[in-house]
Design an enzyme around this catalytic site. Structure first.
Site, PDB file in Angstrom:
ATOM      1  N   HIS A 138       0.054  67.829  31.335  1.00  0.00           N
ATOM      2  CA  HIS A 138      -1.020  68.344  32.191  1.00  0.00           C
ATOM      3  C   HIS A 138      -1.522  67.260  33.153  1.00  0.00           C
ATOM      4  CE1 HIS A 138      -1.249  71.953  29.739  1.00  0.00           C
ATOM      5  NE2 HIS A 138      -2.136  72.431  30.602  1.00  0.00           N
ATOM      6  N   LYS A 177      -4.872  76.427  20.042  1.00  0.00           N
ATOM      7  CA  LYS A 177      -5.757  76.636  18.893  1.00  0.00           C
ATOM      8  C   LYS A 177      -7.032  75.838  19.145  1.00  0.00           C
ATOM      9  CE  LYS A 177      -3.896  72.934  16.003  1.00  0.00           C
ATOM     10  NZ  LYS A 177      -3.274  72.571  14.756  1.00  0.00           N
TER      11      LYS A 177
END
Length: 181
Positions: free
Chosen positions: A35, A100
């Site tokens: 990212h 998550k």
């Protein structure tokens, strides 16, 4: 409920927090190192390593594939590590994220503004989730090893809508149901 990729704004708007879904199509793995590099590259070139519009990114760093398998264990990683990068990706058209754990308010606001959805995948079930991966190939940042960006073709990949495009959030609503006064 089945979700297909490309994952359109219309599909995202129909989903509600708590919906159990299966995802089929092309998704991309990317963790925090990928990212960071994606956004650095975007600032320099105006491009990402793949077209993020109407796509889903899975926060995962897969284990090596065993013989005759497209991928090894591919469980979700903790999503908050991507929170600094997610608003920009959502602004550029990313529609879904799988991981998550909780997301920060800035990410939730970006999801509402850009019609994004946060899906949860079951942690600790990476070997089972790998059974839903039809093919996998590294498409960018191979030097990052497990954190390289991979294009996965998935079929009936199981997930749950944790935060919908209106900001409804299971991490906020569900604990209240079990609160003991």
């Amino acid at each position: 409920m089945n979700v297909s990729v490309p994952f359109t704004k219309e599909q995202a708007q129909r989903l509600k927090a708590g919906d159990v879904v299966t995802i089929s199509g092309v998704i991309y793995t990317a963790r925090d190192a990928a990212h960071k590099r994606m956004l650095e590259d975007y600032e320099k070139t105006g491009k990402f390593p793949f077209d993020v519009e109407n796509q889903i990114v899975y926060y995962a760093g897969p284990a090596p594939a065993k013989p005759n398998r497209p991928i090894g264990s591919v469980g979700p990683t903790t999503s908050y590590r991507m929170d600094a990068y997610s608003p920009m990706l959502l602004k550029c058209g990313l529609r879904g994220m799988i991981g998550k754990g909780e997301r920060n308010q800035e990410v939730i606001e970006a999801m509402k503004e850009n019609t994004g959805v946060y899906f949860g995948a079951t942690g600790g079930a990476g070997a089972l989730l790998a059974n839903h991966v039809v093919s996998a190939q590294v498409i960018a940042y191979e030097d990052l090893g497990a954190e390289a960006i991979r294009e996965l073709v998935v079929k009936d990949f199981p997930a749950i809508v944790i935060i919908d495009s209106k900001g409804n959030n299971l991490y906020q609503t569900e604990p209240l149901k079990y609160k003991i006064d």
